[in-house]
Design a protein around this motif. Structure first.
Motif, short mmCIF file in Angstrom:
data_model
loop_
_atom_site.label_atom_id
_atom_site.label_comp_id
_atom_site.label_asym_id
_atom_site.label_seq_id
_atom_site.Cartn_x
_atom_site.Cartn_y
_atom_site.Cartn_z
N VAL A 473 -13.63 5.70 -29.21
CA VAL A 473 -14.88 5.51 -29.97
C VAL A 473 -15.43 6.88 -30.37
CG1 VAL A 473 -17.27 4.64 -29.85
CG2 VAL A 473 -15.41 3.35 -28.76
N PRO A 474 -15.76 7.08 -31.66
CA PRO A 474 -16.30 8.38 -32.07
C PRO A 474 -17.60 8.70 -31.31
CG PRO A 474 -15.77 7.03 -33.98
CD PRO A 474 -15.64 6.16 -32.79
N ILE A 475 -17.83 9.98 -31.05
CA ILE A 475 -18.99 10.43 -30.27
C ILE A 475 -20.30 9.91 -30.88
CG2 ILE A 475 -20.30 12.49 -29.51
CD1 ILE A 475 -17.72 12.22 -27.92
N ASP A 476 -20.43 9.97 -32.19
CA ASP A 476 -21.69 9.57 -32.84
C ASP A 476 -21.93 8.05 -32.82
OD1 ASP A 476 -19.61 9.15 -34.58
OD2 ASP A 476 -20.74 9.68 -36.38
N LYS A 477 -20.91 7.28 -32.37
CA LYS A 477 -21.07 5.82 -32.32
C LYS A 477 -21.33 5.32 -30.89
CE LYS A 477 -20.02 4.99 -36.71
NZ LYS A 477 -18.65 4.81 -37.20
N ILE A 478 -21.29 6.22 -29.90
CA ILE A 478 -21.41 5.79 -28.49
C ILE A 478 -22.77 5.19 -28.19
CG2 ILE A 478 -21.56 6.71 -26.11
CD1 ILE A 478 -19.03 8.39 -26.93
N TYR A 485 -23.40 -3.20 -25.97
CA TYR A 485 -22.72 -3.53 -24.70
C TYR A 485 -23.73 -4.05 -23.67
CZ TYR A 485 -20.28 -2.37 -20.27
OH TYR A 485 -19.73 -2.39 -19.02
N LEU A 486 -24.85 -3.32 -23.49
CA LEU A 486 -25.86 -3.73 -22.50
C LEU A 486 -26.58 -5.01 -22.93
CD1 LEU A 486 -27.35 -0.26 -21.45
CD2 LEU A 486 -25.72 -1.67 -20.18
N PHE A 487 -26.82 -5.15 -24.23
CA PHE A 487 -27.46 -6.37 -24.75
C PHE A 487 -26.57 -7.59 -24.48
CE2 PHE A 487 -28.15 -9.46 -28.21
CZ PHE A 487 -29.50 -9.73 -28.02
N TYR A 488 -25.27 -7.41 -24.73
CA TYR A 488 -24.29 -8.49 -24.50
C TYR A 488 -24.28 -8.92 -23.03
CZ TYR A 488 -19.83 -11.05 -24.72
OH TYR A 488 -18.87 -12.02 -24.65
N LEU A 489 -24.29 -7.91 -22.11
CA LEU A 489 -24.28 -8.21 -20.68
C LEU A 489 -25.54 -8.97 -20.26
CD1 LEU A 489 -22.87 -4.91 -19.07
CD2 LEU A 489 -21.75 -7.12 -19.14
N ARG A 490 -26.69 -8.56 -20.81
CA ARG A 490 -27.96 -9.22 -20.44
C ARG A 490 -27.99 -10.66 -20.95
NH1 ARG A 490 -30.71 -4.82 -22.88
NH2 ARG A 490 -30.50 -3.00 -21.54
N ASP A 514 -14.18 -4.50 -17.99
CA ASP A 514 -13.08 -3.93 -18.78
C ASP A 514 -12.89 -4.70 -20.09
OD1 ASP A 514 -12.68 -2.17 -16.76
OD2 ASP A 514 -10.78 -3.00 -16.04
N LYS A 515 -12.83 -6.03 -19.96
CA LYS A 515 -12.60 -6.88 -21.14
C LYS A 515 -13.71 -6.73 -22.17
CE LYS A 515 -9.78 -10.55 -19.08
NZ LYS A 515 -9.83 -11.91 -18.49
N ILE A 516 -14.98 -6.77 -21.69
CA ILE A 516 -16.14 -6.68 -22.59
C ILE A 516 -16.14 -5.33 -23.31
CG2 ILE A 516 -18.67 -6.63 -22.73
CD1 ILE A 516 -18.61 -8.55 -20.24
N ALA A 517 -15.92 -4.25 -22.54
CA ALA A 517 -15.96 -2.90 -23.13
C ALA A 517 -14.85 -2.73 -24.18
CB ALA A 517 -15.81 -1.85 -22.03
N LEU A 518 -13.64 -3.18 -23.86
CA LEU A 518 -12.52 -3.03 -24.81
C LEU A 518 -12.73 -3.88 -26.06
CD1 LEU A 518 -9.62 -2.99 -22.19
CD2 LEU A 518 -10.37 -1.05 -23.59
N LYS A 519 -13.27 -5.10 -25.85
CA LYS A 519 -13.51 -6.00 -26.97
C LYS A 519 -14.57 -5.42 -27.93
CE LYS A 519 -15.60 -10.51 -27.82
NZ LYS A 519 -16.36 -11.60 -27.16
N LEU A 520 -15.70 -4.94 -27.36
CA LEU A 520 -16.78 -4.41 -28.20
C LEU A 520 -16.45 -3.06 -28.82
CD1 LEU A 520 -19.96 -5.33 -26.07
CD2 LEU A 520 -19.14 -6.49 -28.10
N SER A 521 -15.60 -2.28 -28.15
CA SER A 521 -15.30 -0.94 -28.66
C SER A 521 -14.41 -0.97 -29.91
CB SER A 521 -14.62 -0.09 -27.57
OG SER A 521 -13.37 -0.62 -27.23
N ARG A 522 -13.67 -2.08 -30.09
CA ARG A 522 -12.73 -2.17 -31.23
C ARG A 522 -13.44 -2.01 -32.56
NH1 ARG A 522 -10.27 -6.85 -28.50
NH2 ARG A 522 -8.66 -6.01 -27.14
N LYS A 523 -14.63 -2.60 -32.68
CA LYS A 523 -15.34 -2.54 -33.98
C LYS A 523 -15.88 -1.14 -34.29
CE LYS A 523 -19.55 -4.45 -34.03
NZ LYS A 523 -20.62 -5.44 -33.85
N TYR A 524 -15.93 -0.25 -33.26
CA TYR A 524 -16.44 1.12 -33.48
C TYR A 524 -15.30 2.11 -33.73
CZ TYR A 524 -20.95 -0.63 -31.93
OH TYR A 524 -22.12 -1.33 -31.82
N ILE A 525 -14.07 1.68 -33.47
CA ILE A 525 -12.93 2.58 -33.67
C ILE A 525 -12.56 2.59 -35.15
CG2 ILE A 525 -10.51 3.03 -33.07
CD1 ILE A 525 -11.15 1.47 -30.39
N LEU A 526 -12.47 3.79 -35.69
CA LEU A 526 -12.17 3.91 -37.14
C LEU A 526 -10.71 3.60 -37.41
CD1 LEU A 526 -14.18 7.19 -37.75
CD2 LEU A 526 -14.82 4.92 -38.51
#
Length: 526
Positions: A473-478, A485-490, A514-526
């Motif tokens: 994930v690019p630094i500016d998208k973290i 990620y936190l909204f999804y967990l709540r 692990d699953k949630i983080a990998l799933k949500l991170s895909r849309k931020y990867i260029l």
């Protein structure tokens, strides 16, 4: 008169006051022989003791600071405009004390406990507590093991603070020291609502009235004022007020601690208290030492900070605390804690000067803030390699301890390699990996002012960083990823957050994260 020596003044006065009747009065009364700069020198007061409260005919009070052969030196607690040479001063037989009670919560008071916020008198039952008390002995203390959550990811993960600890915040001016302290107070709101409160005392030493008003307003807006007391010693007030303000705050904190509850006292800041104490000492002609501070400046801070403690639960605690007034002994339960967070201002990052080294050696760790980090946009600007907590993992829940164990080491490695990478052009893949992970972790640990994080949210997001799940994930998208990620967990996994809050982080929870983080991170990867 000012050209005469004190010994000459006393002999002249003794000759003139040879009347036996008045001679006996001299043990209780004194006559002012010199006044200036908030210091009064008085002949008489032969029975006065160090630290005793004395009263002038105008009702103004002072404290006996020097006991000399021919006179006593008194430090005034108020401006001296109505006092003149030849006036009388009398003993009170009391030490400086403050009235404490539940009614102080939500109020702004002076060092004697008088309200200065215009909300009327303090209501409810009040007890008198001395400002100076002996620190609890070792046999009355128990190990610090319960967390005091600050809501700041940087601190709760790498520099944890326990209830009953003394943790120093140190750094140059304008690096965010007060912000960390205020955020820690704001973070106690949910514990107050859950009936497990940490009562907070914020001591403002030598600050502008406008600054104190702004801090009060922030606490009011964030709903933190109902469990907070602000002790204000404004910069316009005499030096003696600045010296005694931290002791007032500690006495209020001790009231909550001794009645079986948790309290937190913040001294903002002790370097200003030290300057005021130096001013008084030099006016009293005490010999100056290193950096013109008197030799007992270490004792001033140690006797204040040693009072922070976690007290054992003991039915007979009241009988053992001999220095407490009888009125309060019925309330004493034991089992409470007093946590101290002193703040010290450094000059150009120099932590090796006199006052910083003194307070570092008294406290159980320090949080070091750096100007360069602050200006580079890393906020809070904590240098995690110099910062330390000597209580450490003992004050952390197991789920946080599990994921933050390697974090500090990873970041120290990153800092070292980062400084070397500026000089080298060719870097091997493993070094690049460490640098990338370090930058991601720094981005995760950043957080805005007055926005403390729940401990479960902290564990969830730090887990993602330490496991390197978002390396692509690019630094500016973290920051955007973190919010989603936190909204999804709540929204979807409230039970998982409850487990993390209770210290549970097993294989099943790790797998879900692990699953949630990998799933949500895909849309931020260029």
């Amino acid at each position: 008169m000012s050209d005469l020596k004190y010994s000459e003044i006393s002999s002249i006065l003794k000759e003139e006051l040879s009347n036996f009747q008045f001679e006996s009065k001299l043990s209780e009364y004194g006559i002012i022989v010199q006044i200036g700069d908030g210091i009064v020198r008085s002949f008489g007061l032969n029975s006065a003791f160090y630290g005793e409260l004395v009263e002038f005919h105008t009702g103004i009070k002072g404290i006996v600071f020097n006991l000399e052969e021919d006179h006593v030196s008194i430090v005034l607690l108020h401006p001296s405009k109505d006092i003149k040479e030849g006036d009388q001063v009398k003993r009170t037989g009391k030490v400086l004390s403050i009235k404490v009670g539940e009614g102080m919560l939500g109020r702004v008071i002076d060092i004697l406990g008088n309200p200065i916020d215009g909300k009327g008198p303090i209501e409810g039952k009040l007890f008198e507590m001395p400002l100076e008390r002996k620190a609890p002995g070792v046999i009355y203390r128990e190990p610090v093991k319960e967390s005091l959550y600050t809501g700041i990811k940087f601190i709760d993960s790498m520099i944890p603070i326990g209830r009953g600890q003394r943790e120093l915040i140190i750094g140059d001016r304008q690096t965010g020291k007060t912000t960390i302290a205020i955020d820690t107070i704001i973070n106690q709101k949910k514990f107050f609502e859950e009936n497990n409160p940490v009562y907070c005392i914020y001591v403002a030493i030598s600050q502008k009235g406008s600054t104190i008003a702004r801090i009060t307003q922030i606490l009011q807006e964030k709903g933190a004022l109902p469990y907070t007391t602000i002790v204000a010693a404004k910069s316009s007030e005499p030096a003696s007020i600045q010296v005694y303000a931290p002791f007032s705050g500690t006495s209020i904190g001790e009231y909550f601690r001794d009645t079986g509850r948790s309290s937190l006292v913040i001294y903002d800041d002790l370097s200003k208290q030290a300057v005021s104490y130096r001013e008084i000492s030099l006016l009293l002609r005490r010999p100056p030492g290193r950096e013109a501070y008197p030799g007992d400046i270490f004792y001033l801070h140690s006797r204040l900070l040693e009072r922070a403690s976690k007290i054992i639960k003991d039915q007979n605690m009241a009988e053992k605390m001999n220095d407490l007034p009888v009125s309060i002994k019925k309330e004493v339960k034991g089992g409470g804690s007093l946590t101290a967070i002193p703040i010290i201002e450094t000059q150009s990052g120099d932590i090796s000067s006199y006052i910083p080294t003194n307070v570092i050696s008294i406290t159980d760790g320090q949080i070091f803030l750096e100007k360069d980090l602050f200006h580079s946009g890393i906020r809070p600007a904590i240098n995690e390699s110099i910062s330390v907590s000597r209580v450490g993992g003992a004050a952390q829940i197991s789920s946080m301890r599990k994921i933050s164990g390697t974090l500090k080491l990873d970041q120290a490695q990153f800092r070292e390699l980062e400084s070397f990478s500026k000089f080298g052009s060719e870097l091997d893949p493993s070094t690049m990996e460490i640098l990338k992970k370090g930058k991601i972790n720094i981005e995760i640990l950043k957080q805005p002012a007055h926005s403390p994080y729940d401990i479960a949210d902290q564990i969830a997001i730090i887990y993602v960083g330490t496991k390197n799940l978002i390396k692509d994930v690019p630094i500016d998208k973290i920051s955007s990823f973190e919010k989603e990620y936190l909204f999804y967990l709540r929204e979807k996994h409230e039970n998982l957050l409850i487990s993390l809050r209770n210290g549970i982080l097993d294989d099943k929870i790790s797998e879900i994260l692990d699953k949630i983080a990998l799933k949500l991170s895909r849309k931020y990867i260029l």
